[in-house]
Motif scaffolding. Sequence first.
Motif, PDB file in Angstrom:
ATOM      1  N   THR A 285      -1.547  -5.446  -2.526  1.00  0.00           N
ATOM      2  CA  THR A 285      -2.727  -5.818  -2.641  1.00  0.00           C
ATOM      3  C   THR A 285      -4.493  -6.374  -1.490  1.00  0.00           C
ATOM      4  O   THR A 285      -4.820  -6.300  -1.608  1.00  0.00           O
ATOM      5  CB  THR A 285      -3.146  -6.026  -3.873  1.00  0.00           C
ATOM      6  OG1 THR A 285      -2.200  -5.406  -4.557  1.00  0.00           O
ATOM      7  CG2 THR A 285      -4.881  -6.294  -4.332  1.00  0.00           C
ATOM      8  N   ASP A 358      -4.596   0.018  -7.609  1.00  0.00           N
ATOM      9  CA  ASP A 358      -3.410  -0.771  -8.031  1.00  0.00           C
ATOM     10  C   ASP A 358      -2.523  -0.825  -9.016  1.00  0.00           C
ATOM     11  O   ASP A 358      -2.892  -0.064  -9.953  1.00  0.00           O
ATOM     12  CB  ASP A 358      -3.758  -2.273  -7.857  1.00  0.00           C
ATOM     13  CG  ASP A 358      -3.537  -3.730  -7.446  1.00  0.00           C
ATOM     14  OD1 ASP A 358      -2.383  -3.659  -7.245  1.00  0.00           O
ATOM     15  OD2 ASP A 358      -3.585  -4.522  -7.242  1.00  0.00           O
ATOM     16  N   GLU A 359      -1.322  -1.113  -8.755  1.00  0.00           N
ATOM     17  CA  GLU A 359      -0.363  -1.337  -8.911  1.00  0.00           C
ATOM     18  C   GLU A 359      -0.171   0.399  -9.986  1.00  0.00           C
ATOM     19  O   GLU A 359       0.600   1.230 -11.238  1.00  0.00           O
ATOM     20  CB  GLU A 359       0.106  -1.887 -10.757  1.00  0.00           C
ATOM     21  CG  GLU A 359      -0.328  -3.490 -10.541  1.00  0.00           C
ATOM     22  CD  GLU A 359       1.153  -4.255  -9.740  1.00  0.00           C
ATOM     23  OE1 GLU A 359       1.923  -3.390  -9.133  1.00  0.00           O
ATOM     24  OE2 GLU A 359       0.386  -5.269  -9.163  1.00  0.00           O
TER      25      GLU A 359
HETATM   26 MG    MG Z   1      -0.455  -6.486  -5.910  1.00  0.00          MG
END
Ligand code: MG
Length: 767
Positions: A285, A358-359
């Motif tokens: 990230t 993200d994810e």
């Molecule tokens: Mg992350």
Amino acid sequence: MARGPTSRFLALPLKGRRLFSKWFSGSYPPLSSATISNNISNALSQFGFSSSHRFSSSFSLYQQFHGVSRGFQPQNSLVREIYRFKFIALWGINGYSVLIEHENSGSDIISSVDEKDTEANSEKSDTSIVFDHKLVTSRNPTLLYQELRDSEMGDKQTKSDWQVLVDVIRSFARSGWACDQALALYISGSYFPTAAKKFRAFFLKKCPDNVAKYLISVGPSEEAHKFLFPIFVEFCLDEFPNEIKRFQGLVESADLTKPHTWFPFARAMKRKIVYHCGPTNSGKTYNALQRFMEAKKGVYCSPLRLLAMEVFDKVNSLGVYCSLHTGQEKKIVPFSNHVACTVEMVSTDELYDVAVIDEIQMMADPYRGYAWSRALLGLKADEIHLCGDPSVLKIVRKICADTGDELIENHYQRFKPLVVEAKTLMGDLRNVLPGDCIVAFSRREIFEVKMAIEKFTKHHCCVIYGALPPETRRQQANLFNDQNNEYDVLVASDAVGMGLNLNIRRVVFYGLTKYNGNKMVPVAASQVKQIAGRAGRRGSIYPDGLTTTLHMDDLNYLIECLQQHFDEVKRVGLFPFFEQVELFSGQLPNVTFCQLLDKFGENSRLDGSYFLCRHDHIKKVAQMLEKVQGLSLEDRFNFCFAPVNVRDPKAMYHLLRFASSYSQNLPVSIAMGMPKGSARNDSELLDLETKHLVLSMYLWLSRHFKEETFPYAQKAADMATSIADLLGQSLAKACWKPETRQAGRPKDKMKEQVFQRPRSLIKAVIK
Ligand SMILES: [Mg+2]
Ligand SMILES: Nc1ncnc2c1ncn2[C@@H]1O[C@H](COP(=O)(O)OP(=O)(O)OP(=O)(O)O)[C@@H](O)[C@H]1O
């Protein structure tokens, strides 16, 4: 036999025989179904069809062909080829294979049968019974059906023959194979028995002697079913055109295949996708956000409100103006070109330079996966950064191949390895140390652990679990991270696994089983890895991560999980947009929204790479709102997505109330008093949680419906902030036995449903 310069020749080897004759006009010797299937596969591969196009089952064959069989004129060459293969398929089912010449110039398909050869071979090998079979099975089913239809009565059979014939037709009507095949003709599974019953009556009445003899000789068998099926097809097309049309409409409007074509603007772009692939705490990230901040215009898509808030704060503190956009709130920062949002709220209309999702492994989430799929397929951004573990890497590669986007893979390693402490806590919570995060998988356990630790050790605990508002979770995380107070232990649920940067030295699993709504199951290895990975974050005061279990019994499973490779995800989630549901509802005008969702689920078609996301919670809300009159389909759809805990009757009651007021065009009131102070016991704490949830729901609705219908949004936001504060204060002093939300449930049922971790834990400490 005309063969233009563009023709291609398809030879289907027939055990040394070469057969020539005009299609439909010859009589062909029988072949085994295996030979036919091989022949068809070979023939198709010669046409350049990939293995996925090899129609090993006649079901998919029919699927491909249907639509062209009823007067549809194929336009392009591929469809022409498929059009022609229809005949191979139908004849293949009848037990024949032929030598086919394929004419790209568009002339009729010519099949070739070397008659001399055939006669010679027939004489040598065929008995008279086989010859009779041939006479029957070689018949064109369309013509045979027409003959049956036009005849008055069939021939009379002896009693015993008649009984066998009836058995054959009955077995056809019960055949799962025929039922499956019929689906491709748009005879639905529920309609098949009716259609088959009518066919039975028709066929028995009209069956001529030679056909009856053939069927009697083969008996209720696969061969008989395959012979009968094309006749059944003709019968259905003739008898049930309306049912077929209706079901076809239904299926086509629930078509979720090829979702990448849903976003033509994104498809018109050549996007660069960068996959930051690695375990937790490896800088994925961080690196994606660097690109985000450098961009002129960027969007960050978060799996949680909490994480969107974190990025919003972080990015603004670094001098990049960034707005916040979640289901519940919209904070516009003046002059900002960047936005941090929850993935469900991301706009696929806006154009961005850089987007971060993200994810990304959450694409496979059974409930919410569709939001990630939509973002990946639909975002209009020149550069899209995906952060996640390797489980969806392969499927992302496939999706990028479908969309035509460029994919760059950046692989990461954990900054520091995670170390397993083999000693465990030996079943005794007195062995906790500062910086420990005890992970338990239910709210009840979390409070039990907190109570035990605070009662029998000098440590103080912060708590984080899913039902807490993001503000409270952050407040608890800050309390835990701050080294200048007595809160040095964190007790958390799996909600701690994503996003929050915490100063955790050691993750201790209280247990490694979890209640899945039905029974206790082991926690998935990927989740164990994700949670354990929270220990030892780079930049925290504990950069070296440790993990262990409370009980020695669980240690092996922990080690097993950490050693496991990430399972490769085969399918990711999809859910229809409102427009798709609306289109579908046009086919079923008189059903409730809940029934509509059921029907959509039954009839939807998806590519092999996707699944339809679970929507039981949506259906529960839909069911509850059925009694509310005057809501449009779109209103219902929107209300069903409101964030509500369907197992919380109070929250459900408020949602019903909101929907009722809205349906009557009344301004929707909050109608909920503020609590007097922080909670003094667990039921007051539960009440605070529910109150916050209701306010959050109100805010969500105010953002998804016209503002004037939810006029108290500001008041709701203020109340929500105060309640989040009260929750924080309550948790700081919480030292009571946890209660359960489902009041009034019989005791034995509760026992079944609530996880029973050995209570000896607390008793042992007391001893
Ligand atoms: Mg992350
Ligand atoms: N190059 C770097 N310089 C400074 N700090 C970094 C760097 N890379 C990562 N970090 C810090 O390390 C921590 C973990 O990084 P990050 O959150 O990016 O990991 P992640 O791989 O996304 O983990 P997770 O899967 O848990 O989300 C963060 O606090 C981040 O700020």
